[in-house]
Scaffold this motif. Structure first.
Motif, PDB file in Angstrom:
ATOM      1  N   GLU A   3       0.844  -1.191   0.000  1.00 15.59           N
ATOM      2  CA  GLU A   3       0.000   0.000   0.000  1.00 15.59           C
ATOM      3  C   GLU A   3       0.879   1.241   0.000  1.00 15.59           C
ATOM      4  O   GLU A   3       1.964   1.233   0.591  1.00 15.59           O
ATOM      5  CB  GLU A   3      -0.881   0.003   1.256  1.00 15.59           C
ATOM      6  N   PRO A   4       0.415   2.320  -0.632  1.00 10.54           N
ATOM      7  CA  PRO A   4       1.221   3.551  -0.603  1.00 10.54           C
ATOM      8  C   PRO A   4       1.405   4.040   0.833  1.00 10.54           C
ATOM      9  O   PRO A   4       0.549   3.837   1.688  1.00 10.54           O
ATOM     10  CB  PRO A   4       0.376   4.550  -1.409  1.00 10.54           C
ATOM     11  N   LEU A   5       2.533   4.683   1.085  1.00  9.83           N
ATOM     12  CA  LEU A   5       2.784   5.245   2.400  1.00  9.83           C
ATOM     13  C   LEU A   5       1.930   6.490   2.597  1.00  9.83           C
ATOM     14  O   LEU A   5       1.793   7.310   1.687  1.00  9.83           O
ATOM     15  CB  LEU A   5       4.263   5.602   2.554  1.00  9.83           C
ATOM     16  N   THR A   6       1.372   6.625   3.767  1.00 11.26           N
ATOM     17  CA  THR A   6       0.570   7.801   4.093  1.00 11.26           C
ATOM     18  C   THR A   6       1.487   8.915   4.581  1.00 11.26           C
ATOM     19  O   THR A   6       2.665   8.682   4.889  1.00 11.26           O
ATOM     20  CB  THR A   6      -0.458   7.479   5.192  1.00 11.26           C
ATOM     21  N   ASP A   7       0.953  10.119   4.675  1.00  7.64           N
ATOM     22  CA  ASP A   7       1.734  11.226   5.233  1.00  7.64           C
ATOM     23  C   ASP A   7       2.178  10.891   6.650  1.00  7.64           C
ATOM     24  O   ASP A   7       3.305  11.196   7.044  1.00  7.64           O
ATOM     25  CB  ASP A   7       0.918  12.523   5.228  1.00  7.64           C
ATOM     26  N   SER A   8       1.308  10.244   7.403  1.00 13.97           N
ATOM     27  CA  SER A   8       1.649   9.842   8.769  1.00 13.97           C
ATOM     28  C   SER A   8       2.809   8.844   8.770  1.00 13.97           C
ATOM     29  O   SER A   8       3.719   8.945   9.600  1.00 13.97           O
ATOM     30  CB  SER A   8       0.425   9.228   9.452  1.00 13.97           C
ATOM     31  N   ASP A   9       2.788   7.894   7.840  1.00 19.88           N
ATOM     32  CA  ASP A   9       3.900   6.938   7.714  1.00 19.88           C
ATOM     33  C   ASP A   9       5.207   7.672   7.435  1.00 19.88           C
ATOM     34  O   ASP A   9       6.240   7.374   8.053  1.00 19.88           O
ATOM     35  CB  ASP A   9       3.662   5.948   6.571  1.00 19.88           C
ATOM     36  N   LEU A  10       5.170   8.620   6.517  1.00 24.52           N
ATOM     37  CA  LEU A  10       6.387   9.353   6.147  1.00 24.52           C
ATOM     38  C   LEU A  10       6.938  10.140   7.336  1.00 24.52           C
ATOM     39  O   LEU A  10       8.154  10.162   7.568  1.00 24.52           O
ATOM     40  CB  LEU A  10       6.104  10.283   4.969  1.00 24.52           C
ATOM     41  N   ILE A  11       6.054  10.752   8.104  1.00 27.31           N
ATOM     42  CA  ILE A  11       6.485  11.489   9.297  1.00 27.31           C
ATOM     43  C   ILE A  11       7.105  10.537  10.308  1.00 27.31           C
ATOM     44  O   ILE A  11       8.167  10.814  10.881  1.00 27.31           O
ATOM     45  CB  ILE A  11       5.305  12.265   9.911  1.00 27.31           C
ATOM     46  N   GLU A  12       6.466   9.392  10.537  1.00 29.37           N
ATOM     47  CA  GLU A  12       6.984   8.425  11.514  1.00 29.37           C
ATOM     48  C   GLU A  12       8.313   7.823  11.063  1.00 29.37           C
ATOM     49  O   GLU A  12       9.206   7.600  11.890  1.00 29.37           O
ATOM     50  CB  GLU A  12       5.953   7.340  11.799  1.00 29.37           C
ATOM     51  N   LEU A  13       8.463   7.572   9.773  1.00 32.02           N
ATOM     52  CA  LEU A  13       9.735   7.043   9.276  1.00 32.02           C
ATOM     53  C   LEU A  13      10.848   8.071   9.438  1.00 32.02           C
ATOM     54  O   LEU A  13      11.969   7.722   9.828  1.00 32.02           O
ATOM     55  CB  LEU A  13       9.598   6.596   7.818  1.00 32.02           C
ATOM     56  N   ARG A  14      10.549   9.331   9.182  1.00 38.69           N
ATOM     57  CA  ARG A  14      11.565  10.372   9.383  1.00 38.69           C
ATOM     58  C   ARG A  14      11.930  10.488  10.865  1.00 38.69           C
ATOM     59  O   ARG A  14      13.098  10.628  11.221  1.00 38.69           O
ATOM     60  CB  ARG A  14      11.062  11.712   8.834  1.00 38.69           C
ATOM     61  N   ARG A  15      10.923  10.422  11.733  1.00 36.55           N
ATOM     62  CA  ARG A  15      11.213  10.442  13.173  1.00 36.55           C
ATOM     63  C   ARG A  15      12.108   9.270  13.564  1.00 36.55           C
ATOM     64  O   ARG A  15      12.988   9.406  14.409  1.00 36.55           O
ATOM     65  CB  ARG A  15       9.919  10.395  13.981  1.00 36.55           C
ATOM     66  N   LEU A  16      11.870   8.124  12.960  1.00 35.67           N
ATOM     67  CA  LEU A  16      12.656   6.930  13.251  1.00 35.67           C
ATOM     68  C   LEU A  16      14.123   7.132  12.876  1.00 35.67           C
ATOM     69  O   LEU A  16      15.018   6.835  13.671  1.00 35.67           O
ATOM     70  CB  LEU A  16      12.062   5.733  12.509  1.00 35.67           C
ATOM     71  N   VAL A  17      14.397   7.638  11.672  1.00 32.27           N
ATOM     72  CA  VAL A  17      15.791   7.806  11.269  1.00 32.27           C
ATOM     73  C   VAL A  17      16.472   8.906  12.084  1.00 32.27           C
ATOM     74  O   VAL A  17      17.670   8.815  12.373  1.00 32.27           O
ATOM     75  CB  VAL A  17      15.959   8.025   9.743  1.00 32.27           C
ATOM     76  N   VAL A  81      14.437   9.389   1.347  1.00 32.44           N
ATOM     77  CA  VAL A  81      13.391   8.969   0.420  1.00 32.44           C
ATOM     78  C   VAL A  81      12.858   7.636   0.911  1.00 32.44           C
ATOM     79  O   VAL A  81      13.627   6.694   1.131  1.00 32.44           O
ATOM     80  CB  VAL A  81      13.940   8.814  -1.019  1.00 32.44           C
ATOM     81  N   PHE A  82      11.552   7.576   1.121  1.00 33.49           N
ATOM     82  CA  PHE A  82      10.908   6.360   1.612  1.00 33.49           C
ATOM     83  C   PHE A  82       9.918   5.860   0.563  1.00 33.49           C
ATOM     84  O   PHE A  82       9.228   6.662  -0.072  1.00 33.49           O
ATOM     85  CB  PHE A  82      10.162   6.633   2.923  1.00 33.49           C
ATOM     86  N   GLU A  83       9.851   4.534   0.408  1.00 32.52           N
ATOM     87  CA  GLU A  83       8.934   3.917  -0.548  1.00 32.52           C
ATOM     88  C   GLU A  83       8.289   2.695   0.075  1.00 32.52           C
ATOM     89  O   GLU A  83       8.945   1.966   0.829  1.00 32.52           O
ATOM     90  CB  GLU A  83       9.696   3.498  -1.811  1.00 32.52           C
ATOM     91  N   ALA A  84       7.037   2.487  -0.249  1.00 35.62           N
ATOM     92  CA  ALA A  84       6.356   1.275   0.201  1.00 35.62           C
ATOM     93  C   ALA A  84       6.931   0.086  -0.550  1.00 35.62           C
ATOM     94  O   ALA A  84       7.307   0.192  -1.714  1.00 35.62           O
ATOM     95  CB  ALA A  84       4.853   1.386  -0.057  1.00 35.62           C
ATOM     96  N   ASP A  85       7.048  -1.043   0.146  1.00 40.49           N
ATOM     97  CA  ASP A  85       7.412  -2.282  -0.523  1.00 40.49           C
ATOM     98  C   ASP A  85       6.636  -3.418   0.140  1.00 40.49           C
ATOM     99  O   ASP A  85       5.854  -3.179   1.059  1.00 40.49           O
ATOM    100  CB  ASP A  85       8.927  -2.522  -0.553  1.00 40.49           C
ATOM    101  N   ASP A  86       6.835  -4.612  -0.319  1.00 40.95           N
ATOM    102  CA  ASP A  86       6.078  -5.745   0.205  1.00 40.95           C
ATOM    103  C   ASP A  86       6.250  -5.870   1.706  1.00 40.95           C
ATOM    104  O   ASP A  86       7.364  -6.073   2.191  1.00 40.95           O
ATOM    105  CB  ASP A  86       6.505  -7.046  -0.482  1.00 40.95           C
ATOM    106  N   GLY A  87       5.165  -5.704   2.428  1.00 41.69           N
ATOM    107  CA  GLY A  87       5.186  -5.902   3.870  1.00 41.69           C
ATOM    108  C   GLY A  87       5.800  -4.781   4.674  1.00 41.69           C
ATOM    109  O   GLY A  87       6.030  -4.935   5.871  1.00 41.69           O
ATOM    110  N   GLY A  88       6.105  -3.644   4.081  1.00 40.47           N
ATOM    111  CA  GLY A  88       6.701  -2.566   4.849  1.00 40.47           C
ATOM    112  C   GLY A  88       7.122  -1.411   3.980  1.00 40.47           C
ATOM    113  O   GLY A  88       6.372  -0.956   3.127  1.00 40.47           O
ATOM    114  N   ALA A  89       8.345  -0.949   4.200  1.00 40.93           N
ATOM    115  CA  ALA A  89       8.866   0.185   3.437  1.00 40.93           C
ATOM    116  C   ALA A  89      10.376   0.045   3.318  1.00 40.93           C
ATOM    117  O   ALA A  89      11.007  -0.712   4.054  1.00 40.93           O
ATOM    118  CB  ALA A  89       8.509   1.495   4.133  1.00 40.93           C
ATOM    119  N   SER A  90      10.929   0.799   2.380  1.00 43.52           N
ATOM    120  CA  SER A  90      12.375   0.879   2.239  1.00 43.52           C
ATOM    121  C   SER A  90      12.748   2.352   2.227  1.00 43.52           C
ATOM    122  O   SER A  90      11.903   3.216   2.015  1.00 43.52           O
ATOM    123  CB  SER A  90      12.846   0.178   0.961  1.00 43.52           C
ATOM    124  N   GLY A  91      14.023   2.620   2.468  1.00 40.82           N
ATOM    125  CA  GLY A  91      14.451   4.007   2.477  1.00 40.82           C
ATOM    126  C   GLY A  91      15.910   4.158   2.134  1.00 40.82           C
ATOM    127  O   GLY A  91      16.714   3.246   2.343  1.00 40.82           O
TER     128      GLY A  91
END
Length: 152
Positions: A3-17, A81-91
């Motif tokens: 599934e495409p990453l949501t804005d919330s996903d992108l914010i959380e991934l940035r917080r994670l890194v 740069v974050f992208e959705a992939d099978d079962g999660g995301a990559s960056g």
């Protein structure tokens, strides 16, 4: 592709890194461990060279051992740069990491230009790093000039 990453996903991934950089600079092993999945993997290599170090799961706190010679570090996270992939995301995440060390020739700053290649997954309701490959693109070594506090 997932599934495409949501804005919330992108914010959380940035917080994670960003939290990863903060945990490394603070040498906060428990925080670092909490940012990875239970079976998370951290690999370090120079650019596309052979893997020099690898830690997984409970061994992740041992990843601080190569940092022991340095009195402090400063990781500045740049573009990501974050992208959705099978079962999660990559960056792909850029980082400039400073490593301050006192040597017999005076203090130095080893600067590493790093590109993180990551896989992320959701665990316990939050994004976590499942795999991080730390690709050191190049390094620079500079004299360091620590600030001196004025005498009162």
């Amino acid at each position: 592709m997932g599934e495409p990453l949501t804005d919330s996903d992108l914010i959380e991934l940035r917080r994670l890194v960003d939290a990863y950089a903060d945990a490394v600079d603070r040498k906060d092993e428990s925080r670092l461990l909490s940012l990875f999945t239970g079976d998370g993997v951290l690999r370090v290599q120079t650019d596309e060279g052979p893997i020099e170090n690898e830690w997984a799961g409970p061994a992740l706190p041992n990843s601080y051992e190569p940092l022991q010679p340095y009195q402090r570090t400063f990781h500045h996270v740049g573009g990501a740069v974050f992208e959705a992939d099978d079962g999660g995301a990559s960056g792909r995440v850029h980082c400039m990491a400073h490593h301050y060390q006192k040597t017999s020739n005076g203090p130095v700053d080893l600067v590493m230009m790093i590109r993180y290649h990551d896989r992320y997954s959701v665990q316990a309701g939050a994004w976590r790093i499942a795999e991080r490959r730390v690709a050191i693109e190049w390094t620079e070594l500079h004299p360091a000039h620590p600030l001196r506090r004025p005498r009162r």
